[in-house]
Design a protein around this motif. Structure first.
Motif, PDB file in Angstrom:
ATOM      1  N   LYS A 194       0.835  -1.186   0.000  1.00 10.46           N
ATOM      2  CA  LYS A 194       0.000   0.000   0.000  1.00 10.46           C
ATOM      3  C   LYS A 194       0.876   1.244   0.000  1.00 10.46           C
ATOM      4  O   LYS A 194       1.796   1.373   0.799  1.00 10.46           O
ATOM      5  CB  LYS A 194      -0.903   0.000   1.243  1.00 10.46           C
ATOM      6  CG  LYS A 194      -1.933   1.110   1.238  1.00 10.46           C
ATOM      7  CD  LYS A 194      -2.866   0.978   2.430  1.00 10.46           C
ATOM      8  CE  LYS A 194      -3.929   2.069   2.425  1.00 10.46           C
ATOM      9  NZ  LYS A 194      -4.855   1.945   3.565  1.00 10.46           N
ATOM     10  N   ARG A 236       2.136   4.867   0.703  1.00  9.98           N
ATOM     11  CA  ARG A 236       1.973   5.836   1.788  1.00  9.98           C
ATOM     12  C   ARG A 236       1.642   7.190   1.189  1.00  9.98           C
ATOM     13  O   ARG A 236       2.326   7.676   0.294  1.00  9.98           O
ATOM     14  CB  ARG A 236       3.265   5.939   2.607  1.00  9.98           C
ATOM     15  CG  ARG A 236       3.196   6.976   3.714  1.00  9.98           C
ATOM     16  CD  ARG A 236       4.521   7.034   4.462  1.00  9.98           C
ATOM     17  NE  ARG A 236       4.560   8.143   5.397  1.00  9.98           N
ATOM     18  CZ  ARG A 236       4.081   8.112   6.632  1.00  9.98           C
ATOM     19  NH1 ARG A 236       3.535   6.985   7.064  1.00  9.98           N
ATOM     20  NH2 ARG A 236       4.143   9.163   7.429  1.00  9.98           N
ATOM     21  N   ARG A 237       0.552   7.774   1.676  1.00  9.32           N
ATOM     22  CA  ARG A 237       0.139   9.080   1.171  1.00  9.32           C
ATOM     23  C   ARG A 237       0.983  10.190   1.780  1.00  9.32           C
ATOM     24  O   ARG A 237       1.469  10.076   2.902  1.00  9.32           O
ATOM     25  CB  ARG A 237      -1.341   9.301   1.466  1.00  9.32           C
ATOM     26  CG  ARG A 237      -2.255   8.410   0.605  1.00  9.32           C
ATOM     27  CD  ARG A 237      -3.699   8.525   1.007  1.00  9.32           C
ATOM     28  NE  ARG A 237      -3.939   7.891   2.303  1.00  9.32           N
ATOM     29  CZ  ARG A 237      -5.141   7.762   2.854  1.00  9.32           C
ATOM     30  NH1 ARG A 237      -6.206   8.225   2.223  1.00  9.32           N
ATOM     31  NH2 ARG A 237      -5.281   7.173   4.029  1.00  9.32           N
ATOM     32  N   THR A 238       1.142  11.256   1.071  1.00 11.32           N
ATOM     33  CA  THR A 238       1.990  12.363   1.493  1.00 11.32           C
ATOM     34  C   THR A 238       1.292  13.194   2.555  1.00 11.32           C
ATOM     35  O   THR A 238       0.193  13.715   2.319  1.00 11.32           O
ATOM     36  CB  THR A 238       2.353  13.258   0.299  1.00 11.32           C
ATOM     37  OG1 THR A 238       2.966  12.460  -0.707  1.00 11.32           O
ATOM     38  CG2 THR A 238       3.296  14.364   0.736  1.00 11.32           C
ATOM     39  N   THR A 282      -1.391  16.575   2.251  1.00  5.10           N
ATOM     40  CA  THR A 282      -2.226  16.641   1.043  1.00  5.10           C
ATOM     41  C   THR A 282      -3.699  16.640   1.439  1.00  5.10           C
ATOM     42  O   THR A 282      -4.076  16.110   2.488  1.00  5.10           O
ATOM     43  CB  THR A 282      -1.934  15.469   0.104  1.00  5.10           C
ATOM     44  OG1 THR A 282      -2.107  14.228   0.828  1.00  5.10           O
ATOM     45  CG2 THR A 282      -0.517  15.538  -0.422  1.00  5.10           C
ATOM     46  N   ASN A 313      -8.129  16.715   0.152  1.00  2.00           N
ATOM     47  CA  ASN A 313      -9.124  16.308  -0.845  1.00  2.00           C
ATOM     48  C   ASN A 313     -10.505  16.718  -0.332  1.00  2.00           C
ATOM     49  O   ASN A 313     -10.726  16.850   0.867  1.00  2.00           O
ATOM     50  CB  ASN A 313      -9.072  14.800  -1.073  1.00  2.00           C
ATOM     51  CG  ASN A 313      -9.947  14.375  -2.249  1.00  2.00           C
ATOM     52  OD1 ASN A 313     -10.272  15.182  -3.132  1.00  2.00           O
ATOM     53  ND2 ASN A 313     -10.328  13.124  -2.262  1.00  2.00           N
ATOM     54  N   TYR A 360      -7.598  15.447   4.984  1.00  7.10           N
ATOM     55  CA  TYR A 360      -6.172  15.736   4.874  1.00  7.10           C
ATOM     56  C   TYR A 360      -5.413  14.513   5.368  1.00  7.10           C
ATOM     57  O   TYR A 360      -5.963  13.668   6.091  1.00  7.10           O
ATOM     58  CB  TYR A 360      -5.783  16.970   5.687  1.00  7.10           C
ATOM     59  CG  TYR A 360      -5.923  16.790   7.188  1.00  7.10           C
ATOM     60  CD1 TYR A 360      -4.843  16.354   7.965  1.00  7.10           C
ATOM     61  CD2 TYR A 360      -7.133  17.051   7.835  1.00  7.10           C
ATOM     62  CE1 TYR A 360      -4.969  16.176   9.332  1.00  7.10           C
ATOM     63  CE2 TYR A 360      -7.256  16.875   9.197  1.00  7.10           C
ATOM     64  CZ  TYR A 360      -6.184  16.439   9.953  1.00  7.10           C
ATOM     65  OH  TYR A 360      -6.317  16.248  11.301  1.00  7.10           O
ATOM     66  N   VAL A 361      -4.168  14.404   4.980  1.00 10.36           N
ATOM     67  CA  VAL A 361      -3.319  13.292   5.415  1.00 10.36           C
ATOM     68  C   VAL A 361      -2.426  13.793   6.542  1.00 10.36           C
ATOM     69  O   VAL A 361      -1.689  14.773   6.379  1.00 10.36           O
ATOM     70  CB  VAL A 361      -2.455  12.758   4.247  1.00 10.36           C
ATOM     71  CG1 VAL A 361      -1.574  11.613   4.719  1.00 10.36           C
ATOM     72  CG2 VAL A 361      -3.355  12.297   3.091  1.00 10.36           C
ATOM     73  N   GLY A 370       0.543   9.601   7.907  1.00 12.44           N
ATOM     74  CA  GLY A 370       0.045   9.051   6.651  1.00 12.44           C
ATOM     75  C   GLY A 370      -1.399   8.592   6.701  1.00 12.44           C
ATOM     76  O   GLY A 370      -1.885   7.953   5.765  1.00 12.44           O
ATOM     77  N   GLU A 374      -5.537   9.315   6.853  1.00 14.46           N
ATOM     78  CA  GLU A 374      -6.484  10.326   6.386  1.00 14.46           C
ATOM     79  C   GLU A 374      -7.439  10.708   7.510  1.00 14.46           C
ATOM     80  O   GLU A 374      -8.016   9.855   8.182  1.00 14.46           O
ATOM     81  CB  GLU A 374      -7.280   9.808   5.189  1.00 14.46           C
ATOM     82  CG  GLU A 374      -8.171  10.892   4.562  1.00 14.46           C
ATOM     83  CD  GLU A 374      -8.928  10.379   3.351  1.00 14.46           C
ATOM     84  OE1 GLU A 374      -8.634  10.815   2.229  1.00 14.46           O
ATOM     85  OE2 GLU A 374      -9.828   9.530   3.554  1.00 14.46           O
TER      86      GLU A 374
END
Length: 371
Positions: free
Chosen positions: A3, A5-7, A10, A12, A31-32, A36, A38
């Motif tokens: 998986k 890893r989201r920054t 960031t 949405n 937001y993340v 990492g 959400e």
């Protein structure tokens, strides 16, 4: 499949289905976080969701982000955690800290750290004053709260502390009561035979009660005339490094001190009736009984106040501030001056007399010339 890893930082925004709270459907801003994960919150309008998510992202990118879990930490939860780390200090300091924390939690215990405001602190200080607490006690409680909050900032639970100089209460410094020489000897006479050394060690060596209780025969050099405290009750390190400094004493005092160990064969200079070492609370109980028999002593006069007599005795004998500092085993001359500066009145009078003498001599000289 691994998986990705989201920054962190960031964002949405996406549409949500109608719900009981948002019958027309809402907007989820996300937001993340730094780990990492959400995080999200739903709003009625898209712009509000975007602004919220971007606001949290800005905090992350600037290093000012505090997770919702940490932000909800109450003073009670934090102070209990803080006390565990504080237990490495001396038992007396830990006991005092627990007493302070108990009073702080009585008002702020259930309040999240982030919600403690300067106004609430000012109101608390005013309530303590109205309760009748001494200024020194109020200031000590304020300093403990400041310590707790500043450490919370260091641990990332708070962005900034609400403590500032604007709300700091007065320190409440009070001039200590100085017993007379007659009162000191009256205390000596009133103490039980096996505890008379308490008065000698307090009034003529400036030892604290925990040091008096633990002082051993090996800590006194009778031939050279020095007391060198090494430990305090119950066998723990001394309060400060300066507390280890040797204290000069005359041989006559060393002779008097040694009477009790010679009688009982004890290792300590202060004992119980059977020659066994005496704990501070037992010494203090005997001292209170003796104090009640001495005319003019305040009801709150303590063994520690014998240190004030020692300092005043040295000052009256003409010792300069550095020598008094050394004898009192203070870390700095400033501490000595802060506590005992008011006792220097005799020195001021001597200065005044010296100037007056110089002027008188000048006048005599002029009169002689005219003659």
């Amino acid at each position: 499949m691994t998986k990705l890893r989201r920054t962190p930082g960031t964002t949405n925004t996406r549409r949500r289905k109608p719900s009981a709270r948002f019958p027309k459907g809402g907007w989820l801003g996300t937001y993340v976080d730094p780990e990492g994960k959400e995080k999200g919150k739903t709003f009625a309008r898209k712009i509000d969701a975007q602004n919220w998510a971007e606001g949290e992202a800005v905090k992350i990118r600037s290093g000012a982000y505090i997770s919702p879990t940490d932000a909800a930490t109450t003073m009670r939860v934090w102070s209990e955690h803080w006390l565990k780390g504080y237990e490495v200090n001396r038992p007396g300091s830990v006991k005092q800290a627990k007493t302070h924390v108990k009073r702080i939690n009585a008002v702020f215990g259930d309040v999240p750290l982030k919600d403690i405001r300067p106004t609430a602190i000012k109101n608390w200080l005013a309530a303590l004053k109205k309760e009748g607490l001494a200024d020194s006690t109020i200031h000590a409680l304020y300093r403990r709260l400041a310590h707790l909050l500043s450490d919370a900032v260091e641990d990332g639970l708070l962005l900034r502390t609400p403590i500032s100089r604007k709300i700091a209460p007065p320190t409440g410094k009070q001039r200590p009561y100085v017993a007379t020489e007659e009162q000191v000897w009256a205390l000596y006479d009133a103490m039980p035979e096996e505890m008379k050394n308490v008065i000698l060690l307090g009034a003529f060596a400036g030892l604290r009660v925990a040091e008096i209780s633990a002082l051993r025969v090996q800590d006194v050099d009778s031939l050279r005339g020095f007391i060198t405290p090494a430990i305090q009750y119950p066998g723990v390190p001394l309060k400060t490094e300066e507390s280890k400094n040797p204290i000069p004493i005359p041989r006559d005092l060393a002779f008097e001190l040694n009477k009790n160990p010679a009688r009982w064969g004890s290792e300590t200079f202060v004992t119980l009736e059977n020659g066994r070492p005496a704990a501070p609370y037992t010494i203090e109980a005997r001292f209170r009984t003796a104090r009640a028999t001495v005319e003019g002593l305040p009801e709150n006069f303590r063994i520690h106040d014998l240190r004030h007599f020692f300092a005043s005795f040295l000052i009256a004998s003409g010792e300069d501030i550095k020598k008094v500092q050394s004898a009192m085993r203070h870390a700095s001359a400033k501490t000595t001056l802060d506590v005992y500066g008011h006792l220097m009145e005799d020195a001021k009078e001597s200065t005044r007399s010296a100037v007056a003498g110089a002027l008188a001599n000048r006048a005599d000289s002029l009169r002689t010339k005219r003659a």
